[in-house]
Design a protein around this motif. Sequence first.
Motif, PDB file in Angstrom:
ATOM      1  N   UNK A  54       0.921  -1.370  -0.043  1.00 45.62           N
ATOM      2  CA  UNK A  54       0.186  -0.094  -0.020  1.00 45.62           C
ATOM      3  C   UNK A  54       0.916   1.256   0.020  1.00 45.62           C
ATOM      4  N   UNK A  55       1.975   1.135   0.771  1.00 45.59           N
ATOM      5  CA  UNK A  55       2.945   2.436   0.825  1.00 45.59           C
ATOM      6  C   UNK A  55       3.448   2.507  -0.497  1.00 45.59           C
ATOM      7  N   UNK A  56       3.782   1.492  -1.292  1.00 49.03           N
ATOM      8  CA  UNK A  56       4.576   1.496  -2.359  1.00 49.03           C
ATOM      9  C   UNK A  56       3.637   2.456  -3.429  1.00 49.03           C
ATOM     10  N   UNK A  57       2.041   1.779  -3.490  1.00 52.44           N
ATOM     11  CA  UNK A  57       1.294   2.400  -4.333  1.00 52.44           C
ATOM     12  C   UNK A  57       1.116   3.623  -4.066  1.00 52.44           C
ATOM     13  N   UNK A  58       1.087   4.245  -2.778  1.00 51.38           N
ATOM     14  CA  UNK A  58       0.852   5.676  -2.346  1.00 51.38           C
ATOM     15  C   UNK A  58       2.159   6.318  -2.976  1.00 51.38           C
ATOM     16  N   UNK A  59       3.235   5.965  -2.660  1.00 58.06           N
ATOM     17  CA  UNK A  59       4.311   6.566  -3.188  1.00 58.06           C
ATOM     18  C   UNK A  59       4.478   6.840  -4.862  1.00 58.06           C
ATOM     19  N   UNK A  60       4.176   5.684  -5.655  1.00 58.36           N
ATOM     20  CA  UNK A  60       4.127   5.616  -6.894  1.00 58.36           C
ATOM     21  C   UNK A  60       3.124   6.568  -7.406  1.00 58.36           C
ATOM     22  N   UNK A  61       1.809   6.691  -6.880  1.00 56.87           N
ATOM     23  CA  UNK A  61       0.892   7.745  -7.370  1.00 56.87           C
ATOM     24  C   UNK A  61       1.209   8.987  -7.073  1.00 56.87           C
ATOM     25  N   UNK A  62       1.597   9.247  -5.455  1.00 60.30           N
ATOM     26  CA  UNK A  62       1.585  10.699  -4.995  1.00 60.30           C
ATOM     27  C   UNK A  62       3.041  11.359  -4.963  1.00 60.30           C
ATOM     28  N   UNK A  63       3.950  10.245  -5.215  1.00 54.11           N
ATOM     29  CA  UNK A  63       5.348  10.897  -5.232  1.00 54.11           C
ATOM     30  C   UNK A  63       5.876  11.473  -3.951  1.00 54.11           C
ATOM     31  N   UNK A  64       6.381  12.803  -4.230  1.00 53.47           N
ATOM     32  CA  UNK A  64       6.691  13.587  -2.887  1.00 53.47           C
ATOM     33  C   UNK A  64       5.902  14.744  -2.722  1.00 53.47           C
ATOM     34  N   UNK A  65       4.432  14.554  -3.122  1.00 61.73           N
ATOM     35  CA  UNK A  65       3.582  15.530  -3.078  1.00 61.73           C
ATOM     36  C   UNK A  65       2.590  15.354  -2.232  1.00 61.73           C
ATOM     37  N   UNK A  66       2.841  14.738  -1.118  1.00 61.81           N
ATOM     38  CA  UNK A  66       1.784  14.522   0.053  1.00 61.81           C
ATOM     39  C   UNK A  66       2.467  14.183   1.457  1.00 61.81           C
ATOM     40  N   UNK A  67       1.795  14.558   2.315  1.00 64.24           N
ATOM     41  CA  UNK A  67       2.176  14.125   3.734  1.00 64.24           C
ATOM     42  C   UNK A  67       1.132  13.846   4.717  1.00 64.24           C
ATOM     43  N   UNK A  68       0.022  13.283   4.147  1.00 68.27           N
ATOM     44  CA  UNK A  68      -1.304  13.075   4.809  1.00 68.27           C
ATOM     45  C   UNK A  68      -1.976  12.061   3.840  1.00 68.27           C
ATOM     46  N   UNK A  69      -2.606  11.003   4.663  1.00 66.69           N
ATOM     47  CA  UNK A  69      -3.287   9.887   3.919  1.00 66.69           C
ATOM     48  C   UNK A  69      -4.743   9.713   4.851  1.00 66.69           C
ATOM     49  N   UNK A  70      -5.697   9.571   3.840  1.00 63.27           N
ATOM     50  CA  UNK A  70      -7.043   9.399   4.654  1.00 63.27           C
ATOM     51  C   UNK A  70      -7.334   8.172   4.302  1.00 63.27           C
ATOM     52  N   UNK A  71      -7.645   7.149   5.350  1.00 61.09           N
ATOM     53  CA  UNK A  71      -8.186   5.701   4.998  1.00 61.09           C
ATOM     54  C   UNK A  71      -9.584   5.893   5.253  1.00 61.09           C
ATOM     55  N   UNK A  72     -10.339   5.344   4.194  1.00 58.73           N
ATOM     56  CA  UNK A  72     -11.955   5.080   4.090  1.00 58.73           C
ATOM     57  C   UNK A  72     -12.156   4.107   3.588  1.00 58.73           C
ATOM     58  N   UNK A  73     -13.443   3.735   3.756  1.00 58.84           N
ATOM     59  CA  UNK A  73     -14.179   2.411   3.089  1.00 58.84           C
ATOM     60  C   UNK A  73     -15.193   2.861   2.409  1.00 58.84           C
ATOM     61  N   UNK A  74     -16.009   1.742   2.406  1.00 55.88           N
ATOM     62  CA  UNK A  74     -16.360   0.770   3.615  1.00 55.88           C
ATOM     63  C   UNK A  74     -16.013   0.908   4.893  1.00 55.88           C
ATOM     64  N   UNK A  75     -15.800   0.104   5.754  1.00 55.11           N
ATOM     65  CA  UNK A  75     -15.389   0.495   7.173  1.00 55.11           C
ATOM     66  C   UNK A  75     -13.885  -0.022   7.224  1.00 55.11           C
ATOM     67  N   UNK A  76     -13.077   0.752   7.600  1.00 53.50           N
ATOM     68  CA  UNK A  76     -11.828   0.386   7.615  1.00 53.50           C
ATOM     69  C   UNK A  76     -11.407  -0.203   9.088  1.00 53.50           C
ATOM     70  N   UNK A  77     -12.387  -0.095  10.095  1.00 56.20           N
ATOM     71  CA  UNK A  77     -12.357  -0.475  11.162  1.00 56.20           C
ATOM     72  C   UNK A  77     -12.650  -1.955  11.630  1.00 56.20           C
ATOM     73  N   UNK A  78     -13.066  -2.594  10.223  1.00 61.52           N
ATOM     74  CA  UNK A  78     -13.200  -4.058  10.418  1.00 61.52           C
ATOM     75  C   UNK A  78     -11.921  -4.686  10.250  1.00 61.52           C
ATOM     76  N   UNK A  79     -10.706  -4.000   9.720  1.00 62.09           N
ATOM     77  CA  UNK A  79      -9.154  -4.537   9.738  1.00 62.09           C
ATOM     78  C   UNK A  79      -8.157  -4.354  10.664  1.00 62.09           C
TER      79      UNK A  79
END
Lengths: 240, 240
Positions: free
Chosen positions: B62-87
């Motif tokens: 997931x980290x790799x995906x984020x880096x691949x898509x967002x590069x160095x242009x972010x410092x914040x990630x939002x986890x949404x769902x669905x309900x991520x609290x199931x995991x």
Amino acid sequence: MKRIPVLEVFGPTVQGEGMVIGRKTMFVRTAGCDYSCSWCDSAFTWDGSAKGDIRMLTAYEVMEQLMQIGGNTFDHVTISGGNPALLPQLGTLIEELHERDISVALETQGSRWQDWFWLIDDLTLSPKPPSSGMKTDWAVLDDIVAKLEKRAVSFCLKTVVFDDEDLEYATYVHLRYPKVPFYVQAGNGQLQETEPQRMLPYLVERYEWLIDRVMPNPELNRVHVLPQLHTWVWGNKKGV
Amino acid sequence: MKRIPVLEVFGPTVQGEGMVIGRKTMFVRTAGCDYSCSWCDSAFTWDGSAKGDIRMLTAYEVMEQLMQIGGNTFDHVTISGGNPALLPQLGTLIEELHERDISVALETQGSRWQDWFWLIDDLTLSPKPPSSGMKTDWAVLDDIVAKLEKRAVSFCLKTVVFDDEDLEYATYVHLRYPKVPFYVQAGNGQLQETEPQRMLPYLVERYEWLIDRVMPNPELNRVHVLPQLHTWVWGNKKGV
């Protein structure tokens, strides 16, 4: 007791911009400004056009006005201008509000310090970009930021952006004060438009333009990009 | 290491709602939900329609995906769902992100607890009102709120409101947890509309309706009233 030059008291409504966007709040708008931004959306506070509407009120009278208009339906007051930071006498009003468990937000360009800044619950410093025609006094802004940081006041920096030069300025502001929460706000260049239906597509376009500029910029990562929400709903209407 | 069912990774874009509205962020959308809200805007996460798109990824992937898509242009990630609290396995991802100085926001309905809630930087609990067709388990929500308050996590409650019955529910939520920052959000009942130009007037009308309902209500003073800003800009488009 020095009186406060008041131009508007209205609400409750939603705060339309910045760090407490959406917050239910009353507004107190003071008269007078040390700036004269080319695109000021409240030029009547300093250009003489509303001179006859200024009321010189004591802090207690402002409280009374707020209670009369807002009744028991608010617990937050936003002081805006003009530049309220020109008025040392606002300290008494802020204390009166706090005694009633009412939070206080302030918006100012950061050109003047007042000791009552330390009492503000949500403080916004909004240095003005080149398109305003104003010059930022960085030494004054440095001093204000340092004083606020010393006492853990909840504050942010916000810069209105109309064009690429403004965005460069905004980036400079953010890099100069990297620890301070930073907001960039899409500017409204259609101050004469009275029809919300014509305003909306323009404002959405300006917001999207700003988003498109900020997203690929690695110097602008820890930022919020926001519109002026109240103009999306009410256009340039006053008192909402 | 248990893998994470991921449906979307996209950004950077702006967070369109709630306590960090406007924040530049990447999104990770997980699959699976214990709810099936009638008006869910991400029903593909639980209704089986996007089953084939679910990728089972390790936290590192997931980290790799984020880096691949967002590069160095972010410092914040939002986890949404669905309900991520199931995991329960999301804890590792959050730790990986924090190691890289990336802040993490979470949105969940508050029906399940995970110990990694304590690690979240901006946590939103959004109990669902009657129009969703869901029933709130108040004992579970009480327990989650108490656990978060014990460790000074920055969190808020948010309720989507479509009608007066929903607003009554929202008021109940706010009065049950009066110390928790509270957001009411105008619901989007036009999930099939693909034309932003037709969406906008509808969304503005719904937001104004909600403002008009909240402003005169003294039980709803310490609240934020917000729209879903991304729908104002992009309508129901996915991945923005």
